[in-house]
Design an enzyme around this catalytic site. Structure first.
Site, PDB file in Angstrom:
ATOM      1  CE  LYS A  13      -1.906  -0.631   0.042  1.00  0.00           C
ATOM      2  NZ  LYS A  13      -0.265  -0.770   0.068  1.00  0.00           N
ATOM      3  NE  ARG A  88      -2.637  -7.111  -1.304  1.00  0.00           N
ATOM      4  CZ  ARG A  88      -2.776  -6.198  -0.206  1.00  0.00           C
ATOM      5  NH1 ARG A  88      -3.695  -5.527   0.287  1.00  0.00           N
ATOM      6  NH2 ARG A  88      -1.557  -6.105   0.250  1.00  0.00           N
ATOM      7  NE  ARG A 127       3.635  -1.613   8.217  1.00  0.00           N
ATOM      8  CZ  ARG A 127       2.895  -1.947   7.430  1.00  0.00           C
ATOM      9  NH1 ARG A 127       2.120  -0.974   6.635  1.00  0.00           N
ATOM     10  NH2 ARG A 127       3.152  -3.084   6.601  1.00  0.00           N
ATOM     11  NE  ARG A 160       1.005  -5.113   8.537  1.00  0.00           N
ATOM     12  CZ  ARG A 160       0.446  -4.777   7.569  1.00  0.00           C
ATOM     13  NH1 ARG A 160      -0.051  -3.582   7.706  1.00  0.00           N
ATOM     14  NH2 ARG A 160       0.538  -5.437   6.316  1.00  0.00           N
ATOM     15  NE  ARG A 171       3.246  -7.355   3.541  1.00  0.00           N
ATOM     16  CZ  ARG A 171       3.593  -6.493   4.188  1.00  0.00           C
ATOM     17  NH1 ARG A 171       4.582  -6.617   5.236  1.00  0.00           N
ATOM     18  NH2 ARG A 171       3.103  -5.277   4.205  1.00  0.00           N
TER      19      ARG A 171
HETATM   20  P1  AP5 Z   1       1.852   2.245   5.416  1.00  0.00           P
HETATM   21  O1  AP5 Z   1       1.038   3.753   5.019  1.00  0.00           O
HETATM   22  O2  AP5 Z   1       1.561   1.415   6.428  1.00  0.00           O
HETATM   23  O3  AP5 Z   1       2.130   1.592   4.001  1.00  0.00           O
HETATM   24  P2  AP5 Z   1       0.843   0.552   3.150  1.00  0.00           P
HETATM   25  O4  AP5 Z   1       0.964   1.064   1.659  1.00  0.00           O
HETATM   26  O5  AP5 Z   1      -0.458   1.008   3.701  1.00  0.00           O
HETATM   27  O6  AP5 Z   1       1.584  -0.537   3.461  1.00  0.00           O
HETATM   28  P3  AP5 Z   1       0.934  -1.854   3.884  1.00  0.00           P
HETATM   29  O7  AP5 Z   1       2.025  -2.834   4.304  1.00  0.00           O
HETATM   30  O8  AP5 Z   1      -0.074  -1.688   4.897  1.00  0.00           O
HETATM   31  O9  AP5 Z   1       0.234  -2.612   2.761  1.00  0.00           O
HETATM   32  P4  AP5 Z   1      -0.138  -4.014   2.450  1.00  0.00           P
HETATM   33  O10 AP5 Z   1      -0.854  -3.715   0.968  1.00  0.00           O
HETATM   34  O11 AP5 Z   1       1.127  -4.871   2.173  1.00  0.00           O
HETATM   35  O12 AP5 Z   1      -0.610  -4.651   3.734  1.00  0.00           O
HETATM   36  P5  AP5 Z   1      -2.356  -4.867   3.879  1.00  0.00           P
HETATM   37  O13 AP5 Z   1      -2.578  -4.563   5.285  1.00  0.00           O
HETATM   38  O14 AP5 Z   1      -3.118  -4.125   2.901  1.00  0.00           O
HETATM   39  O15 AP5 Z   1       3.295   2.871   5.435  1.00  0.00           O
HETATM   40  C1  AP5 Z   1       4.283   1.966   5.571  1.00  0.00           C
HETATM   41  C2  AP5 Z   1       5.523   2.579   6.370  1.00  0.00           C
HETATM   42  O16 AP5 Z   1       6.050   3.664   5.937  1.00  0.00           O
HETATM   43  C3  AP5 Z   1       4.895   3.225   7.971  1.00  0.00           C
HETATM   44  O17 AP5 Z   1       6.011   2.901   8.865  1.00  0.00           O
HETATM   45  C4  AP5 Z   1       4.597   4.552   7.612  1.00  0.00           C
HETATM   46  O18 AP5 Z   1       5.068   5.268   8.880  1.00  0.00           O
HETATM   47  C5  AP5 Z   1       5.833   4.953   6.769  1.00  0.00           C
HETATM   48  N1  AP5 Z   1       5.327   5.849   5.712  1.00  0.00           N
HETATM   49  C6  AP5 Z   1       4.466   5.899   4.867  1.00  0.00           C
HETATM   50  N2  AP5 Z   1       4.581   6.936   4.175  1.00  0.00           N
HETATM   51  C7  AP5 Z   1       5.463   7.596   4.348  1.00  0.00           C
HETATM   52  C8  AP5 Z   1       6.344   8.671   3.875  1.00  0.00           C
HETATM   53  N3  AP5 Z   1       5.673   9.457   2.903  1.00  0.00           N
HETATM   54  N4  AP5 Z   1       7.388   9.203   4.318  1.00  0.00           N
HETATM   55  C9  AP5 Z   1       8.191   8.292   5.209  1.00  0.00           C
HETATM   56  N5  AP5 Z   1       7.682   7.184   5.807  1.00  0.00           N
HETATM   57  C10 AP5 Z   1       6.433   6.839   5.243  1.00  0.00           C
HETATM   58  O19 AP5 Z   1      -2.405  -6.473   3.729  1.00  0.00           O
HETATM   59  C11 AP5 Z   1      -1.901  -7.303   4.480  1.00  0.00           C
HETATM   60  C12 AP5 Z   1      -2.075  -8.702   4.099  1.00  0.00           C
HETATM   61  O20 AP5 Z   1      -3.350  -9.050   4.140  1.00  0.00           O
HETATM   62  C13 AP5 Z   1      -1.734  -8.957   2.602  1.00  0.00           C
HETATM   63  O21 AP5 Z   1      -0.314  -9.564   2.549  1.00  0.00           O
HETATM   64  C14 AP5 Z   1      -2.619 -10.376   2.246  1.00  0.00           C
HETATM   65  O22 AP5 Z   1      -2.370 -11.276   2.793  1.00  0.00           O
HETATM   66  C15 AP5 Z   1      -3.959  -9.784   3.089  1.00  0.00           C
HETATM   67  N6  AP5 Z   1      -4.754  -8.832   2.328  1.00  0.00           N
HETATM   68  C16 AP5 Z   1      -5.114  -7.540   2.440  1.00  0.00           C
HETATM   69  N7  AP5 Z   1      -5.938  -7.238   1.408  1.00  0.00           N
HETATM   70  C17 AP5 Z   1      -5.980  -8.340   0.556  1.00  0.00           C
HETATM   71  C18 AP5 Z   1      -6.769  -8.505  -0.787  1.00  0.00           C
HETATM   72  N8  AP5 Z   1      -7.433  -7.404  -1.257  1.00  0.00           N
HETATM   73  N9  AP5 Z   1      -6.722  -9.561  -1.420  1.00  0.00           N
HETATM   74  C19 AP5 Z   1      -6.232 -10.615  -0.881  1.00  0.00           C
HETATM   75  N10 AP5 Z   1      -5.470 -10.711   0.417  1.00  0.00           N
HETATM   76  C20 AP5 Z   1      -5.141  -9.505   0.904  1.00  0.00           C
END
Ligand code: AP5
Length: 214
Positions: A13, A88, A127, A160, A171
């Site tokens: 994402k 979410r 990552r 992270r 997660r």
């Molecule tokens: P990346 O692009 O970082 O993936 P992502 O989908 O953004 O993954 P996240 O881990 O950031 O999502 P998440 O939803 O768990 O975390 P968030 O920060 O929202 O890519 C991942 C890796 O793959 C990278 O190394 C990238 O380089 C690589 N990659 C990407 N695309 C690729 C491709 N096509 N080919 C090869 N490599 C690739 O949330 C964190 C925490 O915050 C949650 O657990 C929760 O506690 C809290 N939180 C956040 N939002 C909420 C909410 N709405 N409600 C409640 N709690 C929340």
């Protein structure tokens, strides 16, 4: 354009939001980045959120809904937005639809990035992220141009806390239980655009652009 990126942790994402933001000229709103920023600033909200985030659980709905409502009210989001990591839960989705409706707005597309679990784990375990702009990199798949430094900000990349194996497992469970039901939620509203999230970032970006109409 009002766009939601939906997908499991590691689905890409954040990686897709970075180039899309420039292309669409709308802000990238990541609740994960907002919560990490609150945490770095040492606010009460940041301290409370940290406990949930490190253990791989969701921060309570009312906290994130309040953050997003405030963010969407800023002038730069009036032309549109890319939401990453929100909604979410069904309660968050209902709150979003209601807040948009109150302002005469709606969601145009929900792009769902579909990636198998073994690929998600491989992506998250390698990552590295920029602590300043949140841009994600991968030690093998998408390394920075200069050794461990963000291409945009030039600051040192970090690992992270919630990318530790036990947090990743939690997660992924949390996603299946609380977020995956949003796939049918948005499908029933005719907004879901599912696509294969495997392949390079550029290959996936081409697919996203195709479903958005170029
Ligand atoms: P990346 O692009 O970082 O993936 P992502 O989908 O953004 O993954 P996240 O881990 O950031 O999502 P998440 O939803 O768990 O975390 P968030 O920060 O929202 O890519 C991942 C890796 O793959 C990278 O190394 C990238 O380089 C690589 N990659 C990407 N695309 C690729 C491709 N096509 N080919 C090869 N490599 C690739 O949330 C964190 C925490 O915050 C949650 O657990 C929760 O506690 C809290 N939180 C956040 N939002 C909420 C909410 N709405 N409600 C409640 N709690 C929340």
């Amino acid at each position: 354009m009002n766009l939601i990126l939906l997908g499991a942790p590691g689905a890409g994402k954040g990686s897709q939001a970075a180039p899309l933001k420039a292309r669409l000229g709308v802000p990238h709103i990541s609740t994960g980045d907002m919560l990490r920023e609150a945490r770095r600033s040492g606010t009460d909200l940041g301290r409370k959120a940290a406990e949930y985030m490190d253990s791989g659980r969701l921060v309570p709905d009312d906290v994130v809904v309040g953050l997003v409502e405030e963010r969407l009210a800023r002038p730069d989001a009036s032309k549109g937005f890319i939401l990453d990591g929100f909604p979410r839960t069904e309660a968050q989705a209902d709150a979003l639809m209601a807040m948009l409706e109150r302002n005469g707005r709606t969601v145009d597309h929900v792009v769902q990035l579909d990636v198998p679990e073994d690929v998600l784990v491989a992506r998250l375990s390698g990552r590295r992220s920029c602590p300043k702009c949140g841009r994600p990199y991968h030690v093998e798949f998408t390394p920075p141009k200069n050794d461990n430094l963000c291409d945009v900000c030039g600051v040192e990349l970090v690992w992270r806390e919630d990318d530790r194996p036990e947090s990743v497992r939690q997660r992924l469970r949390t996603y299946e239980e609380q977020t995956a039901p949003l796939i049918s939620y948005f499908r029933n509203k005719g907004l879901l655009r599912p696509l294969d999230g495997q392949g390079s970032v550029d290959v996936v970006l081409d697919r996203v652009r195709a479903v958005l109409g170029g």
